[in-house]
Write a protein that holds these residues in place. Structure first.
Motif, PDB file in Angstrom:
ATOM      1  N   LEU A 211      30.266  38.335  34.001  1.00  0.00           N
ATOM      2  CA  LEU A 211      30.234  36.964  33.496  1.00  0.00           C
ATOM      3  C   LEU A 211      31.063  36.071  34.412  1.00  0.00           C
ATOM      4  CD1 LEU A 211      29.154  35.290  31.128  1.00  0.00           C
ATOM      5  CD2 LEU A 211      31.204  35.902  29.843  1.00  0.00           C
ATOM      6  N   ALA A 212      30.391  35.260  35.217  1.00  0.00           N
ATOM      7  CA  ALA A 212      31.065  34.456  36.242  1.00  0.00           C
ATOM      8  C   ALA A 212      31.177  33.004  35.810  1.00  0.00           C
ATOM      9  CB  ALA A 212      30.290  34.536  37.559  1.00  0.00           C
ATOM     10  N   GLY A 213      32.243  32.341  36.292  1.00  0.00           N
ATOM     11  CA  GLY A 213      32.381  30.904  36.112  1.00  0.00           C
ATOM     12  C   GLY A 213      31.922  30.205  37.382  1.00  0.00           C
ATOM     13  N   ALA A 214      31.055  29.213  37.242  1.00  0.00           N
ATOM     14  CA  ALA A 214      30.499  28.537  38.423  1.00  0.00           C
ATOM     15  C   ALA A 214      31.577  27.883  39.274  1.00  0.00           C
ATOM     16  CB  ALA A 214      29.469  27.494  37.988  1.00  0.00           C
ATOM     17  N   TYR A 215      32.688  27.485  38.655  1.00  0.00           N
ATOM     18  CA  TYR A 215      33.760  26.810  39.388  1.00  0.00           C
ATOM     19  C   TYR A 215      34.891  27.751  39.797  1.00  0.00           C
ATOM     20  CZ  TYR A 215      31.761  22.282  38.086  1.00  0.00           C
ATOM     21  OH  TYR A 215      30.941  21.195  37.951  1.00  0.00           O
ATOM     22  N   ASP A 216      34.740  29.021  39.559  1.00  0.00           N
ATOM     23  CA  ASP A 216      35.831  29.965  39.799  1.00  0.00           C
ATOM     24  C   ASP A 216      36.003  30.228  41.293  1.00  0.00           C
ATOM     25  OD1 ASP A 216      37.764  31.892  39.591  1.00  0.00           O
ATOM     26  OD2 ASP A 216      36.589  33.266  38.345  1.00  0.00           O
ATOM     27  N   VAL A 217      37.189  29.919  41.813  1.00  0.00           N
ATOM     28  CA  VAL A 217      37.469  30.201  43.220  1.00  0.00           C
ATOM     29  C   VAL A 217      38.270  31.487  43.378  1.00  0.00           C
ATOM     30  CG1 VAL A 217      37.371  27.786  43.905  1.00  0.00           C
ATOM     31  CG2 VAL A 217      39.552  28.751  43.170  1.00  0.00           C
ATOM     32  N   ALA A 218      38.931  31.932  42.303  1.00  0.00           N
ATOM     33  CA  ALA A 218      39.720  33.167  42.374  1.00  0.00           C
ATOM     34  C   ALA A 218      38.821  34.388  42.421  1.00  0.00           C
ATOM     35  CB  ALA A 218      40.674  33.240  41.176  1.00  0.00           C
ATOM     36  N   THR A 219      37.804  34.424  41.595  1.00  0.00           N
ATOM     37  CA  THR A 219      36.800  35.493  41.601  1.00  0.00           C
ATOM     38  C   THR A 219      35.428  34.816  41.588  1.00  0.00           C
ATOM     39  OG1 THR A 219      36.981  35.656  39.177  1.00  0.00           O
ATOM     40  CG2 THR A 219      38.248  37.214  40.488  1.00  0.00           C
ATOM     41  N   PRO A 220      34.966  34.340  42.729  1.00  0.00           N
ATOM     42  CA  PRO A 220      33.754  33.515  42.786  1.00  0.00           C
ATOM     43  C   PRO A 220      32.496  34.274  42.392  1.00  0.00           C
ATOM     44  CG  PRO A 220      34.471  34.114  44.989  1.00  0.00           C
ATOM     45  CD  PRO A 220      35.563  34.553  44.057  1.00  0.00           C
ATOM     46  N   VAL A 221      31.447  33.514  42.210  1.00  0.00           N
ATOM     47  CA  VAL A 221      30.172  34.105  41.790  1.00  0.00           C
ATOM     48  C   VAL A 221      29.738  35.199  42.751  1.00  0.00           C
ATOM     49  CG1 VAL A 221      27.732  33.628  41.373  1.00  0.00           C
ATOM     50  CG2 VAL A 221      29.454  32.006  40.582  1.00  0.00           C
ATOM     51  N   SER A 222      30.003  35.027  44.038  1.00  0.00           N
ATOM     52  CA  SER A 222      29.601  36.050  45.008  1.00  0.00           C
ATOM     53  C   SER A 222      30.276  37.388  44.722  1.00  0.00           C
ATOM     54  CB  SER A 222      29.931  35.588  46.426  1.00  0.00           C
ATOM     55  OG  SER A 222      31.320  35.299  46.554  1.00  0.00           O
ATOM     56  N   ALA A 223      31.558  37.346  44.329  1.00  0.00           N
ATOM     57  CA  ALA A 223      32.264  38.588  43.999  1.00  0.00           C
ATOM     58  C   ALA A 223      31.720  39.198  42.718  1.00  0.00           C
ATOM     59  CB  ALA A 223      33.762  38.316  43.857  1.00  0.00           C
ATOM     60  N   MET A 224      31.360  38.347  41.764  1.00  0.00           N
ATOM     61  CA  MET A 224      30.782  38.846  40.523  1.00  0.00           C
ATOM     62  C   MET A 224      29.393  39.431  40.767  1.00  0.00           C
ATOM     63  SD  MET A 224      33.062  38.357  38.217  1.00  0.00           S
ATOM     64  CE  MET A 224      32.151  38.542  36.688  1.00  0.00           C
ATOM     65  N   ALA A 225      28.640  38.835  41.687  1.00  0.00           N
ATOM     66  CA  ALA A 225      27.325  39.379  42.037  1.00  0.00           C
ATOM     67  C   ALA A 225      27.476  40.747  42.689  1.00  0.00           C
ATOM     68  CB  ALA A 225      26.594  38.412  42.967  1.00  0.00           C
ATOM     69  N   GLU A 226      28.494  40.890  43.539  1.00  0.00           N
ATOM     70  CA  GLU A 226      28.767  42.185  44.163  1.00  0.00           C
ATOM     71  C   GLU A 226      29.040  43.244  43.095  1.00  0.00           C
ATOM     72  OE1 GLU A 226      31.567  43.838  47.782  1.00  0.00           O
ATOM     73  OE2 GLU A 226      32.482  42.470  46.340  1.00  0.00           O
ATOM     74  N   LEU A 227      29.781  42.856  42.072  1.00  0.00           N
ATOM     75  CA  LEU A 227      30.078  43.789  40.979  1.00  0.00           C
ATOM     76  C   LEU A 227      28.803  44.133  40.216  1.00  0.00           C
ATOM     77  CD1 LEU A 227      33.042  43.318  38.472  1.00  0.00           C
ATOM     78  CD2 LEU A 227      30.849  44.246  37.768  1.00  0.00           C
ATOM     79  N   ALA A 228      28.049  43.093  39.823  1.00  0.00           N
ATOM     80  CA  ALA A 228      26.854  43.312  39.005  1.00  0.00           C
ATOM     81  C   ALA A 228      25.833  44.190  39.708  1.00  0.00           C
ATOM     82  CB  ALA A 228      26.233  41.968  38.637  1.00  0.00           C
ATOM     83  N   HIS A 229      25.675  43.988  41.017  1.00  0.00           N
ATOM     84  CA  HIS A 229      24.665  44.746  41.754  1.00  0.00           C
ATOM     85  C   HIS A 229      25.210  46.056  42.313  1.00  0.00           C
ATOM     86  CE1 HIS A 229      21.998  41.441  41.211  1.00  0.00           C
ATOM     87  NE2 HIS A 229      22.731  40.609  41.907  1.00  0.00           N
ATOM     88  N   GLY A 230      26.540  46.222  42.237  1.00  0.00           N
ATOM     89  CA  GLY A 230      27.128  47.462  42.734  1.00  0.00           C
ATOM     90  C   GLY A 230      27.101  48.594  41.737  1.00  0.00           C
ATOM     91  N   VAL A 231      27.120  48.257  40.426  1.00  0.00           N
ATOM     92  CA  VAL A 231      27.053  49.298  39.402  1.00  0.00           C
ATOM     93  C   VAL A 231      25.593  49.660  39.148  1.00  0.00           C
ATOM     94  CG1 VAL A 231      29.203  48.509  38.345  1.00  0.00           C
ATOM     95  CG2 VAL A 231      27.018  47.629  37.487  1.00  0.00           C
ATOM     96  N   VAL A 232      25.372  50.745  38.424  1.00  0.00           N
ATOM     97  CA  VAL A 232      24.007  51.216  38.195  1.00  0.00           C
ATOM     98  C   VAL A 232      23.246  50.286  37.267  1.00  0.00           C
ATOM     99  CG1 VAL A 232      22.642  53.109  37.206  1.00  0.00           C
ATOM    100  CG2 VAL A 232      24.648  53.615  38.629  1.00  0.00           C
ATOM    101  N   ASN A 233      23.912  49.769  36.244  1.00  0.00           N
ATOM    102  CA  ASN A 233      23.240  48.971  35.213  1.00  0.00           C
ATOM    103  C   ASN A 233      24.028  47.689  34.968  1.00  0.00           C
ATOM    104  OD1 ASN A 233      21.702  48.037  33.100  1.00  0.00           O
ATOM    105  ND2 ASN A 233      22.169  49.726  31.698  1.00  0.00           N
ATOM    106  N   GLY A 234      23.940  46.768  35.917  1.00  0.00           N
ATOM    107  CA  GLY A 234      24.700  45.527  35.814  1.00  0.00           C
ATOM    108  C   GLY A 234      23.812  44.306  35.769  1.00  0.00           C
TER     109      GLY A 234
END
Length: 417
Positions: A211-234
């Motif tokens: 669950l990403a925040g569009a304005y988040d610079v600490a953990t940006p959407v790109s980092a959240m996408a890496e997490l979501a696509h890195g796990v088996v079922n994200g």
């Protein structure tokens, strides 16, 4: 091995309901961060939130140092005690965590994969920041206390305009930061400095919503996408008007996401109303072309207003309809949803470009949009003054005339986009 003491607080719901465990962000308390979302979840879950060492209600002696794995062991010990009180042993639960709380969730999913049925991990990453950043912040707080990071945390935690719209929520969170024990804060910083699970994500098979925040610079959407696509079922979900503390900024959207992820029932539109925050929108999944179009339409409506978009849609013809769809897909969905700049910055860039190119009809529309995105009339004035130097005095003169007409008039105008 040092297992830090983790304590928690009951935020609602009967012990007869499924257990939901909520984790915090660094410098916050469970109560300040999770209470509003918990109010919307209490009829579905028995909600227990935990506090980091030296944070919130966790005021025992803080261990000199611990790793994230050891912190996760402390959280699991806390959860086991809750389950024991519920008359359950080694049972499963739903987990939701923010930032460091989300990082702990990843560690728990690796260490005890059968215990968590589903996880909603908000504003986090498998690697948050870098080692030197955390070492430097720990040293600063160790020397001068947590008050030294309040200003930077305010910018990092909240989307533009949030503190003005919800000052009481922001104040409670910033108070919890100032009240945090220095040793507790720095110990968590040191633990995060060495934390990196990017190479382990593929081992996680539990269903996860990132669950990403569009304005988040600490953990940006790109980092959240890496997490979501890195796990088996994200799955990646982007909250359109949130930054780093999603449960406080968008409690209805977070509650809805947790309910959906747990499979209790379909999300209810009533949750948007229940929060009392008209500016919150439904979470957006941005992983396909259709999702990008939906996300683009949501941003377009948020920036230009429903009335404008409804007029544009109603006035579309066979000649213009595909162009409108193109703009929604690629401008609003492809660019305006990107996390690299906040919307205030994007509005300033658009206004400058429109002044320079003489697109006066578009300028009137985007002057109104700039206000929506948080620019004040004084800031717009400064932008036009600067454009006089770099774009030309005649262009600025025309821009001032359009601004004087637009910013004092009722919303109307161009319906092309």
């Amino acid at each position: 091995m040092t297992i830090p003491t983790v304590t928690g607080v009951h935020l609602g719901g009967s012990a007869a309901l499924p257990l939901l465990v909520c984790g915090p962000s660094l410098g916050t308390s469970a109560v300040a961060l999770w209470s509003q979302a918990a109010d919307l979840l209490r009829e579905h879950f028995h909600i227990m939130a935990w506090d980091l060492p030296g944070h919130g209600n966790n005021r025992g002696e803080v261990a000199d140092s611990f790793t994230m794995a050891e912190l996760a062991d402390g959280v699991q010990a806390f959860v086991d005690s809750v389950l024991a009180d519920r008359g359950e042993s080694d049972d499963s639960y739903v987990y939701a965590g923010v930032s460091v709380g989300g990082a702990v969730g990843l560690r728990l999913l690796l260490d005890q994969p059968d215990r968590i049925t589903t996880a909603v991990l908000a504003c986090t990453a498998a690697r948050i920041g870098d080692e030197q950043m955390w070492r430097d912040r720990a040293a600063m707080v160790r020397s001068n206390g947590t008050s030294t990071v309040v200003e930077a945390s305010t910018r990092r935690w909240f989307a533009p305009g949030f503190t003005d719209r919800h000052p009481e929520v922001a104040a409670a969170l910033l108070h919890s930061l100032m009240a945090t024990d220095t040793d507790g804060y720095t110990a968590v910083c040191e633990a995060l400095a060495a934390f990196d699970l990017r190479g382990d994500l593929s081992r996680i098979r539990t269903p996860i919503v990132a669950l990403a925040g569009a304005y988040d610079v600490a953990t940006p959407v790109s980092a959240m996408a890496e997490l979501a696509h890195g796990v088996v079922n994200g799955r990646l979900v982007v909250l359109d008007r949130a930054s780093h503390l999603a449960p406080a900024e968008a409690p209805a959207d977070v509650a809805n996401t947790i309910i959906e992820a747990a499979g209790i029932r379909a999300a209810s539109p009533g949750y948007e109303r229940a929060s009392g925050r008209a500016e919150e929108t439904a979470p957006q999944v941005v992983s396909t072309l259709a999702d990008r179009r939906a996300a683009g339409m949501a941003v377009r409506r948020a920036v230009l207003g429903d009335a404008h978009v409804d007029r544009a849609t109603a006035n579309a013809t066979d000649l213009t309809r595909e162009f409108q769809e193109f703009i929604t897909d690629y401008a609003w969905g492809g660019v305006w949803t990107r996390p690299g700049l906040d919307r205030r910055s994007r509005s300033m860039i658009v206004l400058t470009a429109l002044i320079a190119r003489g697109h006066h009809e578009e300028l009137a529309m985007h002057l109104r949009a700039a206000r929506t995105n948080g620019l004040t009339d004084d800031e717009i004035k400064e932008l036009i003054l600067q454009s006089a130097i770099y774009c030309g005095v005649p262009d600025a003169n025309t821009a001032f005339r359009i601004a004087a007409q637009t910013l004092t008039a009722e919303p109307e105008g161009n319906t092309a986009r």
